[in-house]
Scaffold this active site. Sequence first.
Site, short mmCIF file in Angstrom:
data_model
loop_
_atom_site.label_atom_id
_atom_site.label_comp_id
_atom_site.label_asym_id
_atom_site.label_seq_id
_atom_site.Cartn_x
_atom_site.Cartn_y
_atom_site.Cartn_z
N ASP A 29 36.44 35.73 36.44
CA ASP A 29 36.05 37.06 35.94
C ASP A 29 34.67 37.44 36.47
O ASP A 29 33.83 36.59 36.74
CB ASP A 29 36.05 37.03 34.40
N ARG A 42 34.47 48.17 43.84
CA ARG A 42 35.02 46.98 43.18
C ARG A 42 35.76 46.06 44.16
O ARG A 42 35.71 44.84 44.04
CB ARG A 42 35.97 47.39 42.05
N HIS A 46 36.12 41.89 44.67
CA HIS A 46 37.36 41.13 44.74
C HIS A 46 37.44 40.33 46.06
O HIS A 46 37.89 39.19 46.09
CB HIS A 46 38.58 42.06 44.62
N LEU A 140 46.12 18.23 45.82
CA LEU A 140 45.84 19.17 44.73
C LEU A 140 47.04 20.08 44.45
O LEU A 140 47.64 20.63 45.38
CB LEU A 140 44.63 20.05 45.11
#
Length: 249
Positions: A29, A42, A46, A140
């Site tokens: 976040d 924005r 991102h 992983l």
Amino acid sequence: MTLAAASQAGGGGDDPAAGPCRHLAIIMDGNGRWAKSRRLPRIAGHREGVEAVRRVVEAAPGLGLEVLTLYAFSSENWKRPADEVTDLMGLLRHYVSHEIDNLHRNNVCLDFIGDWRSLKPDLVALLDAARVRTAGNTGLKLVMALNYGGQGEIVRAARALAAKAAAGTLDPDGITAEMVEAHLDTAGLPPPDAVLRTSGELRLSNFLLWQVAYAEFLVTDTLWPDFDGAALANALAEFSRRERRFGGR
Ligand code: IPE
Ligand code: IPE
Ligand code: MG
């Protein structure tokens, strides 16, 4: 409590009580605030967030993580403006198509949770191909939560169980927690040992509601685009100082 404050409050010292963090789930976040503080759109936040994903995926195996679950797009994120949703889907497409060779080379097993199969068909095909290609990898386990919501996941599990009960193949009184778990998207994965949220927010936002029953909360004020391997190591050090009880004493 911030990581720093929590580490002062937590005991443990030289005698780590928490055991290893095998599965870390991250609520990534703060991309928007990162961009806003730089007077950028924005999407720039991102984009930098994708770089943070690369750094964290690279650092995770060396820090002992076996499973890393990343909250990439919630079932509530459709409420955002259409152009932001388009940008996020474009970045997802870009990340998977450009990173898949590297992930495969590094023995990463990529998988998805959430209602990702109802995304755009070309994106679903790309994600599915990546999943199938890396399914046999033993390093992983990277789980991306896409179009994911914990309530929706539990509803889908309840429907699947109810269908079996209606068909007469399942006795409703015989339903156990293990059976509910087996019908969640995360079936077969160990539950998260810890949930980390960046950007200082203190909420779950519909993330892994069932699975985090006994997970430790880790919160950092760092915005996701600034997150890196050192920040991940700090968070795991904080985890190792926690005393987990699971209701015992
Ligand atoms: C996280 O950053 C990315 C997604 C939720 C997809 P945000 O976009 O939520 O950033 P803030 O919370 O507005 O800073
Ligand atoms: C949670 O972040 C979802 C993801 C990180 C993908 P949000 O930014 O959407 O959560 P709220 O709206 O602040 O609770
Ligand atoms: Mg946010």
